[in-house]
Motif scaffolding. Structure first.
Motif, PDB file in Angstrom:
ATOM      1  N   GLU A 135       1.017  -1.144   0.153  1.00  0.00           N
ATOM      2  CA  GLU A 135       0.194   0.222   0.340  1.00  0.00           C
ATOM      3  C   GLU A 135       0.980   1.615   0.104  1.00  0.00           C
ATOM      4  O   GLU A 135       1.531   1.610   0.704  1.00  0.00           O
ATOM      5  N   SER A 136       0.306   2.213  -0.948  1.00  0.00           N
ATOM      6  CA  SER A 136       1.075   3.171  -0.911  1.00  0.00           C
ATOM      7  C   SER A 136       0.377   4.400  -0.931  1.00  0.00           C
ATOM      8  O   SER A 136      -0.791   4.741  -2.163  1.00  0.00           O
ATOM      9  N   ASN A 137       0.969   5.952  -0.328  1.00  0.00           N
ATOM     10  CA  ASN A 137      -0.087   7.011  -1.031  1.00  0.00           C
ATOM     11  C   ASN A 137       0.002   7.400  -1.905  1.00  0.00           C
ATOM     12  O   ASN A 137       1.118   7.761  -2.587  1.00  0.00           O
ATOM     13  N   ARG A 138      -0.871   8.006  -2.567  1.00  0.00           N
ATOM     14  CA  ARG A 138      -1.000   8.195  -4.006  1.00  0.00           C
ATOM     15  C   ARG A 138      -1.169  10.227  -3.846  1.00  0.00           C
ATOM     16  O   ARG A 138      -1.264  10.816  -3.083  1.00  0.00           O
ATOM     17  N   PHE A 139      -0.491  10.547  -4.754  1.00  0.00           N
ATOM     18  CA  PHE A 139      -0.087  11.990  -4.521  1.00  0.00           C
ATOM     19  C   PHE A 139      -0.765  13.103  -4.791  1.00  0.00           C
ATOM     20  O   PHE A 139      -1.305  13.909  -3.828  1.00  0.00           O
ATOM     21  N   GLU A 140      -2.392  12.631  -5.760  1.00  0.00           N
ATOM     22  CA  GLU A 140      -3.402  13.182  -5.748  1.00  0.00           C
ATOM     23  C   GLU A 140      -4.674  12.738  -4.806  1.00  0.00           C
ATOM     24  O   GLU A 140      -5.177  13.138  -4.668  1.00  0.00           O
ATOM     25  N   GLY A 141      -3.735  12.285  -3.806  1.00  0.00           N
ATOM     26  CA  GLY A 141      -5.023  12.142  -2.589  1.00  0.00           C
ATOM     27  C   GLY A 141      -5.118  10.706  -2.766  1.00  0.00           C
ATOM     28  O   GLY A 141      -5.079   9.937  -3.691  1.00  0.00           O
ATOM     29  N   GLY A 142      -5.724   9.295  -1.970  1.00  0.00           N
ATOM     30  CA  GLY A 142      -6.051   7.969  -1.589  1.00  0.00           C
ATOM     31  C   GLY A 142      -4.345   7.483  -1.951  1.00  0.00           C
ATOM     32  O   GLY A 142      -3.806   7.142  -1.051  1.00  0.00           O
ATOM     33  N   THR A 143      -4.877   5.706  -2.591  1.00  0.00           N
ATOM     34  CA  THR A 143      -4.420   4.733  -1.863  1.00  0.00           C
ATOM     35  C   THR A 143      -3.993   3.972  -3.065  1.00  0.00           C
ATOM     36  O   THR A 143      -5.359   3.814  -3.660  1.00  0.00           O
ATOM     37  N   ARG A 144      -2.926   3.664  -3.384  1.00  0.00           N
ATOM     38  CA  ARG A 144      -2.818   2.799  -4.657  1.00  0.00           C
ATOM     39  C   ARG A 144      -1.647   1.412  -3.744  1.00  0.00           C
ATOM     40  O   ARG A 144      -1.384   0.966  -3.153  1.00  0.00           O
ATOM     41  N   LEU A 145      -2.528  -0.009  -3.819  1.00  0.00           N
ATOM     42  CA  LEU A 145      -2.472  -1.323  -3.929  1.00  0.00           C
ATOM     43  C   LEU A 145      -1.526  -1.402  -4.736  1.00  0.00           C
ATOM     44  O   LEU A 145      -1.982  -1.322  -6.785  1.00  0.00           O
ATOM     45  N   THR A 146      -0.461  -2.062  -4.831  1.00  0.00           N
ATOM     46  CA  THR A 146       0.300  -3.155  -6.079  1.00  0.00           C
ATOM     47  C   THR A 146       0.734  -4.541  -5.516  1.00  0.00           C
ATOM     48  O   THR A 146       1.014  -4.953  -4.160  1.00  0.00           O
ATOM     49  N   ALA A 147       0.936  -5.600  -6.241  1.00  0.00           N
ATOM     50  CA  ALA A 147       1.092  -7.053  -5.815  1.00  0.00           C
ATOM     51  C   ALA A 147       1.979  -7.039  -7.469  1.00  0.00           C
ATOM     52  O   ALA A 147       1.504  -6.933  -8.381  1.00  0.00           O
ATOM     53  N   VAL A 148       2.642  -7.756  -6.791  1.00  0.00           N
ATOM     54  CA  VAL A 148       3.772  -8.687  -8.256  1.00  0.00           C
ATOM     55  C   VAL A 148       3.866  -9.381  -8.445  1.00  0.00           C
ATOM     56  O   VAL A 148       3.429 -10.599  -7.512  1.00  0.00           O
ATOM     57  N   PHE A 149       3.535 -10.255  -8.917  1.00  0.00           N
ATOM     58  CA  PHE A 149       3.814 -11.678  -9.533  1.00  0.00           C
ATOM     59  C   PHE A 149       5.433 -12.025 -10.795  1.00  0.00           C
ATOM     60  O   PHE A 149       5.720 -11.187 -11.190  1.00  0.00           O
ATOM     61  N   GLN A 150       5.021 -13.358 -10.340  1.00  0.00           N
ATOM     62  CA  GLN A 150       5.690 -13.971 -11.910  1.00  0.00           C
ATOM     63  C   GLN A 150       4.828 -14.928 -13.070  1.00  0.00           C
ATOM     64  O   GLN A 150       4.094 -16.043 -11.559  1.00  0.00           O
ATOM     65  N   HIS A 151       5.247 -14.921 -13.523  1.00  0.00           N
ATOM     66  CA  HIS A 151       4.321 -15.956 -14.588  1.00  0.00           C
ATOM     67  C   HIS A 151       5.568 -16.794 -15.381  1.00  0.00           C
ATOM     68  O   HIS A 151       5.981 -16.209 -16.191  1.00  0.00           O
ATOM     69  N   PRO A 152       5.684 -18.322 -15.211  1.00  0.00           N
ATOM     70  CA  PRO A 152       6.381 -19.000 -15.884  1.00  0.00           C
ATOM     71  C   PRO A 152       6.206 -19.366 -17.292  1.00  0.00           C
ATOM     72  O   PRO A 152       4.587 -18.926 -17.633  1.00  0.00           O
ATOM     73  N   LEU A 171      -4.055  -1.023  -8.343  1.00  0.00           N
ATOM     74  CA  LEU A 171      -6.012  -0.588  -7.832  1.00  0.00           C
ATOM     75  C   LEU A 171      -5.819   0.193  -7.364  1.00  0.00           C
ATOM     76  O   LEU A 171      -5.396   0.487  -5.954  1.00  0.00           O
ATOM     77  N   ASP A 172      -5.872   1.627  -7.880  1.00  0.00           N
ATOM     78  CA  ASP A 172      -6.122   3.135  -7.183  1.00  0.00           C
ATOM     79  C   ASP A 172      -7.707   2.628  -6.348  1.00  0.00           C
ATOM     80  O   ASP A 172      -8.113   3.026  -6.736  1.00  0.00           O
ATOM     81  N   ILE A 173      -7.198   3.671  -4.983  1.00  0.00           N
ATOM     82  CA  ILE A 173      -8.596   4.013  -4.349  1.00  0.00           C
ATOM     83  C   ILE A 173      -8.664   5.443  -3.969  1.00  0.00           C
ATOM     84  O   ILE A 173      -7.630   5.432  -3.440  1.00  0.00           O
ATOM     85  N   ASP A 174      -9.261   6.244  -4.685  1.00  0.00           N
ATOM     86  CA  ASP A 174      -9.598   7.939  -4.083  1.00  0.00           C
ATOM     87  C   ASP A 174      -9.944   8.123  -2.449  1.00  0.00           C
ATOM     88  O   ASP A 174     -10.779   7.239  -2.105  1.00  0.00           O
ATOM     89  N   ALA A 175      -9.670   8.575  -1.693  1.00  0.00           N
ATOM     90  CA  ALA A 175     -10.064   9.631  -1.126  1.00  0.00           C
ATOM     91  C   ALA A 175     -11.359   9.217  -0.866  1.00  0.00           C
ATOM     92  O   ALA A 175     -11.780   9.938  -1.608  1.00  0.00           O
ATOM     93  N   PRO A 176     -11.619   9.087   0.375  1.00  0.00           N
ATOM     94  CA  PRO A 176     -13.245   9.383   0.764  1.00  0.00           C
ATOM     95  C   PRO A 176     -13.385  10.546   0.368  1.00  0.00           C
ATOM     96  O   PRO A 176     -13.143  11.587   0.989  1.00  0.00           O
ATOM     97  N   LEU A 177     -15.093  10.884   0.326  1.00  0.00           N
ATOM     98  CA  LEU A 177     -15.399  12.401  -0.208  1.00  0.00           C
ATOM     99  C   LEU A 177     -15.220  12.921   0.930  1.00  0.00           C
ATOM    100  O   LEU A 177     -16.161  12.263   1.752  1.00  0.00           O
ATOM    101  N   ASP A 178     -15.471  13.887   1.088  1.00  0.00           N
ATOM    102  CA  ASP A 178     -15.100  14.986   2.313  1.00  0.00           C
ATOM    103  C   ASP A 178     -16.996  16.070   2.354  1.00  0.00           C
ATOM    104  O   ASP A 178     -16.507  17.111   1.658  1.00  0.00           O
ATOM    105  N   ASP A 179     -18.089  15.168   2.922  1.00  0.00           N
ATOM    106  CA  ASP A 179     -19.078  15.664   2.803  1.00  0.00           C
ATOM    107  C   ASP A 179     -19.044  17.000   3.792  1.00  0.00           C
ATOM    108  O   ASP A 179     -20.408  17.883   3.299  1.00  0.00           O
TER     109      ASP A 179
END
Length: 120
Positions: free
Chosen positions: A80-97, A109-117
């Motif tokens: 999990e890492s923070n995106r510059f524009e807000g929200g979170t990025r999930l990154t998973a690595v794989f190898q395929h033989p 997967l980029d997840i937007d920050a929740p909207l502040d109502d």
């Protein structure tokens, strides 16, 4: 053309190998009725699959798609890492033989920050 010890033939060969892996992944996804990802192939032959933000999927559904692809590709636990524009990025690595070595890749997967109502 040679770039250090890596030739353009090497780079094109790596991309070609990744195309074969992507072809098999997409065919398997069609058969399993798995939601498709937005795929990119780098010049080093790595695959990058991203769950689109521009579809009809809710955030929960997008996370489910990401988790399913992680499971299918036996990807490492997502980072999990923070995106510059807000929200979170999930990154998973794989190898395929393959019969000519492994194709490496990542799932994103980029997840937007929740909207502040309360902003008015």
């Amino acid at each position: 053309m040679t770039l250090g010890q890596i030739t353009t033939t090497d780079l094109n060969g790596w991309q070609y190998r990744a195309i074969g892996v992507l072809d098999s992944l997409v065919k398997a996804a069609i058969k399993a009725e798995r939601y498709p990802l937005d795929w990119t192939i780098t010049n080093s032959g790595a695959l990058r699959g991203e769950v689109t933000k521009f579809g009809r999927l809710s955030e929960n559904d997008r996370r489910s798609v990401f988790d399913e692809w992680c499971r299918v590709l036996d990807a490492d636990a997502p980072r999990e890492s923070n995106r510059f524009e807000g929200g979170t990025r999930l990154t998973a690595v794989f190898q395929h033989p393959t019969n000519r070595g492994e194709v490496r890749g990542s799932l994103v997967l980029d997840i937007d920050a929740p909207l502040d109502d309360d902003q008015d």
